[in-house]
Design an enzyme around this catalytic site. Structure first.
Site, PDB file in Angstrom:
ATOM      1  N   PRO A  11       0.790  -1.231   0.000  1.00  5.23           N
ATOM      2  CA  PRO A  11       0.000   0.000   0.000  1.00  5.23           C
ATOM      3  C   PRO A  11       0.826   1.287   0.000  1.00  5.23           C
ATOM      4  O   PRO A  11       1.846   1.382   0.690  1.00  5.23           O
ATOM      5  CB  PRO A  11      -0.834  -0.103   1.284  1.00  5.23           C
ATOM      6  CG  PRO A  11      -0.181  -1.150   2.103  1.00  5.23           C
ATOM      7  CD  PRO A  11       0.493  -2.088   1.146  1.00  5.23           C
ATOM      8  N   ASN A  12       0.331   2.213  -0.790  1.00  5.09           N
ATOM      9  CA  ASN A  12       0.863   3.580  -0.897  1.00  5.09           C
ATOM     10  C   ASN A  12       2.158   3.688  -1.681  1.00  5.09           C
ATOM     11  O   ASN A  12       2.620   4.787  -1.978  1.00  5.09           O
ATOM     12  CB  ASN A  12       1.023   4.234   0.487  1.00  5.09           C
ATOM     13  CG  ASN A  12      -0.313   4.390   1.180  1.00  5.09           C
ATOM     14  OD1 ASN A  12      -1.246   4.934   0.579  1.00  5.09           O
ATOM     15  ND2 ASN A  12      -0.434   3.898   2.382  1.00  5.09           N
ATOM     16  N   ARG A  19       5.333  12.006  -3.399  1.00 10.60           N
ATOM     17  CA  ARG A  19       5.182  12.597  -2.069  1.00 10.60           C
ATOM     18  C   ARG A  19       6.352  12.140  -1.190  1.00 10.60           C
ATOM     19  O   ARG A  19       6.966  11.124  -1.467  1.00 10.60           O
ATOM     20  CB  ARG A  19       3.894  12.085  -1.389  1.00 10.60           C
ATOM     21  CG  ARG A  19       2.601  12.464  -2.070  1.00 10.60           C
ATOM     22  CD  ARG A  19       1.994  13.685  -1.411  1.00 10.60           C
ATOM     23  NE  ARG A  19       0.616  13.891  -1.839  1.00 10.60           N
ATOM     24  CZ  ARG A  19       0.238  14.277  -3.043  1.00 10.60           C
ATOM     25  NH1 ARG A  19       1.147  14.481  -3.977  1.00 10.60           N
ATOM     26  NH2 ARG A  19      -1.034  14.455  -3.342  1.00 10.60           N
ATOM     27  N   TYR A  24      11.388   8.719   0.907  1.00 12.51           N
ATOM     28  CA  TYR A  24      11.308   7.620  -0.069  1.00 12.51           C
ATOM     29  C   TYR A  24      12.006   7.926  -1.404  1.00 12.51           C
ATOM     30  O   TYR A  24      11.991   7.089  -2.300  1.00 12.51           O
ATOM     31  CB  TYR A  24       9.843   7.244  -0.308  1.00 12.51           C
ATOM     32  CG  TYR A  24       9.138   6.788   0.952  1.00 12.51           C
ATOM     33  CD1 TYR A  24       9.529   5.616   1.583  1.00 12.51           C
ATOM     34  CD2 TYR A  24       8.110   7.543   1.528  1.00 12.51           C
ATOM     35  CE1 TYR A  24       8.911   5.192   2.751  1.00 12.51           C
ATOM     36  CE2 TYR A  24       7.474   7.123   2.691  1.00 12.51           C
ATOM     37  CZ  TYR A  24       7.888   5.946   3.299  1.00 12.51           C
ATOM     38  OH  TYR A  24       7.284   5.534   4.445  1.00 12.51           O
ATOM     39  N   ASN A  75       8.049  -5.605  -0.785  1.00 14.56           N
ATOM     40  CA  ASN A  75       7.956  -4.495   0.161  1.00 14.56           C
ATOM     41  C   ASN A  75       6.484  -4.423   0.536  1.00 14.56           C
ATOM     42  O   ASN A  75       5.674  -3.877  -0.214  1.00 14.56           O
ATOM     43  CB  ASN A  75       8.417  -3.176  -0.465  1.00 14.56           C
ATOM     44  CG  ASN A  75       8.364  -2.036   0.541  1.00 14.56           C
ATOM     45  OD1 ASN A  75       7.754  -2.177   1.615  1.00 14.56           O
ATOM     46  ND2 ASN A  75       8.982  -0.911   0.206  1.00 14.56           N
ATOM     47  N   ALA A  78       3.046  -0.795   4.864  1.00 11.28           N
ATOM     48  CA  ALA A  78       2.567  -0.819   6.252  1.00 11.28           C
ATOM     49  C   ALA A  78       2.036  -2.197   6.657  1.00 11.28           C
ATOM     50  O   ALA A  78       1.967  -2.509   7.857  1.00 11.28           O
ATOM     51  CB  ALA A  78       1.494   0.246   6.438  1.00 11.28           C
ATOM     52  N   GLU A  99      12.762  -9.368   1.675  1.00 16.04           N
ATOM     53  CA  GLU A  99      11.909  -8.246   2.095  1.00 16.04           C
ATOM     54  C   GLU A  99      12.708  -6.942   1.945  1.00 16.04           C
ATOM     55  O   GLU A  99      13.875  -6.893   2.354  1.00 16.04           O
ATOM     56  CB  GLU A  99      11.516  -8.463   3.565  1.00 16.04           C
ATOM     57  CG  GLU A  99      10.695  -7.347   4.185  1.00 16.04           C
ATOM     58  CD  GLU A  99      10.389  -7.617   5.667  1.00 16.04           C
ATOM     59  OE1 GLU A  99      10.763  -8.709   6.186  1.00 16.04           O
ATOM     60  OE2 GLU A  99       9.799  -6.725   6.300  1.00 16.04           O
ATOM     61  N   HIS A 101      12.662  -2.657   2.503  1.00 12.20           N
ATOM     62  CA  HIS A 101      12.086  -1.392   2.961  1.00 12.20           C
ATOM     63  C   HIS A 101      12.988  -0.276   2.451  1.00 12.20           C
ATOM     64  O   HIS A 101      14.219  -0.330   2.671  1.00 12.20           O
ATOM     65  CB  HIS A 101      11.983  -1.339   4.489  1.00 12.20           C
ATOM     66  CG  HIS A 101      11.056  -2.380   4.996  1.00 12.20           C
ATOM     67  ND1 HIS A 101       9.695  -2.264   4.869  1.00 12.20           N
ATOM     68  CD2 HIS A 101      11.298  -3.584   5.543  1.00 12.20           C
ATOM     69  CE1 HIS A 101       9.133  -3.354   5.347  1.00 12.20           C
ATOM     70  NE2 HIS A 101      10.070  -4.177   5.763  1.00 12.20           N
ATOM     71  N   ARG A 108      12.973   4.694  12.604  1.00 18.65           N
ATOM     72  CA  ARG A 108      11.717   5.435  12.564  1.00 18.65           C
ATOM     73  C   ARG A 108      10.870   5.115  13.804  1.00 18.65           C
ATOM     74  O   ARG A 108      11.391   4.641  14.811  1.00 18.65           O
ATOM     75  CB  ARG A 108      11.000   5.128  11.244  1.00 18.65           C
ATOM     76  CG  ARG A 108      11.837   5.563  10.025  1.00 18.65           C
ATOM     77  CD  ARG A 108      11.123   5.321   8.720  1.00 18.65           C
ATOM     78  NE  ARG A 108       9.945   6.188   8.605  1.00 18.65           N
ATOM     79  CZ  ARG A 108       9.030   6.054   7.632  1.00 18.65           C
ATOM     80  NH1 ARG A 108       9.157   5.111   6.713  1.00 18.65           N
ATOM     81  NH2 ARG A 108       7.994   6.871   7.589  1.00 18.65           N
TER      82      ARG A 108
HETATM   83  O1  CA2 Z   1      10.377   1.999   3.992  1.00 24.23           O
HETATM   84  C1  CA2 Z   1       9.540   1.327   3.393  1.00 24.23           C
HETATM   85  O2  CA2 Z   1       9.722   0.876   2.266  1.00 24.23           O
HETATM   86  C2  CA2 Z   1       8.165   1.069   4.035  1.00 24.23           C
HETATM   87  O3  CA2 Z   1       7.788  -0.287   3.756  1.00 24.23           O
HETATM   88  C3  CA2 Z   1       7.205   2.031   3.371  1.00 24.23           C
HETATM   89  C4  CA2 Z   1       5.799   2.020   3.979  1.00 24.23           C
HETATM   90  C5  CA2 Z   1       5.870   2.159   5.496  1.00 24.23           C
HETATM   91  O4  CA2 Z   1       4.566   2.029   6.039  1.00 24.23           O
HETATM   92  C6  CA2 Z   1       6.784   1.120   6.110  1.00 24.23           C
HETATM   93  O5  CA2 Z   1       6.828   1.334   7.501  1.00 24.23           O
HETATM   94  C7  CA2 Z   1       8.188   1.242   5.538  1.00 24.23           C
HETATM   95  C8  CA2 Z   1       4.967   3.190   3.441  1.00 24.23           C
HETATM   96  C9  CA2 Z   1       4.941   3.309   1.997  1.00 24.23           C
HETATM   97  C10 CA2 Z   1       4.388   4.663   1.665  1.00 24.23           C
HETATM   98  O6  CA2 Z   1       4.961   5.071   0.476  1.00 24.23           O
HETATM   99  C11 CA2 Z   1       4.846   6.372   0.140  1.00 24.23           C
HETATM  100  C12 CA2 Z   1       5.657   6.808  -0.863  1.00 24.23           C
HETATM  101  C13 CA2 Z   1       5.617   8.120  -1.240  1.00 24.23           C
HETATM  102  C14 CA2 Z   1       4.723   8.978  -0.652  1.00 24.23           C
HETATM  103  C15 CA2 Z   1       3.897   8.539   0.354  1.00 24.23           C
HETATM  104  C16 CA2 Z   1       3.944   7.218   0.746  1.00 24.23           C
END
Ligand code: CA2
Length: 146
Positions: A11-12, A19, A24, A75, A78, A99, A101, A108
């Site tokens: 997700p996301n 963003r 990221y 990946n 969340a 896996e 991240h 974090r």
């Molecule tokens: O660090 C990572 O790759 C995470 O898996 C990313 C997840 C986060 O919930 C994990 O704790 C760590 C969130 C992905 C959100 O991705 C976005 C990318 C750009 C803008 C907003 C969100």
């Protein structure tokens, strides 16, 4: 026939590059998928890159990978921190699982420090930015050769 590797993003991650670049980075998910796909070709592999915001869809794709895909890079976003369903699906998959991240989840918030998926992963890469996906593919190639 080149061996298939499945790249799953949760997700996301479709918002990558659009963003929060300070966390990221600036590459989009399409940029990342193209780079990983190019490397796969160099390594004699084929990449299937998928992203979903839905837990059940990710579970279905892991089931589909059984018997078809030589390895999985995931990946889970969340869902890493919440999903026993994704962990169970990965337990039913036989090949190597890495896996990834993008951020260093250990640097974090405390709720990001634990990942259910890590209990099944053969390797975990965190905090290497989007390069982590390339590192994961190289590791899968090594494991597939061994
Ligand atoms: O660090 C990572 O790759 C995470 O898996 C990313 C997840 C986060 O919930 C994990 O704790 C760590 C969130 C992905 C959100 O991705 C976005 C990318 C750009 C803008 C907003 C969100």
């Amino acid at each position: 026939m080149p061996k298939l590797v499945t790249l799953l993003n949760g997700p996301n991650l479709n918002l990558l590059g659009l963003r929060q670049p300070e966390i990221y980075g600036r590459e989009t998910l399409d940029d990342v998928a193209a780079k990983v796909s190019d490397l796969a070709e160099e390594l004699g592999l084929t990449l299937r890159a998928l992203q979903s915001n839905h837990e059940g869809q990710l579970v279905d794709w892991i089931h589909e990978a059984r018997g078809k895909s030589a390895g999985i890079i995931i990946n889970p976003g969340a869902y890493s921190h919440t999903s026993i369903a994704i962990l169970d699906a990965l337990h039913a998959y036989d090949g190597p699982v890495i896996e990834v991240h993008i951020s260093n989840i250990h640097k974090r918030e405390a709720f990001r420090h634990h990942s259910y998926v890590s209990a099944r992963a053969d390797g975990v890469i965190a905090g290497c930015g989007t390069e982590g996906y390339l590192l994961a593919l190289r590791r899968i190639a090594t494991l597939l050769k061994a």
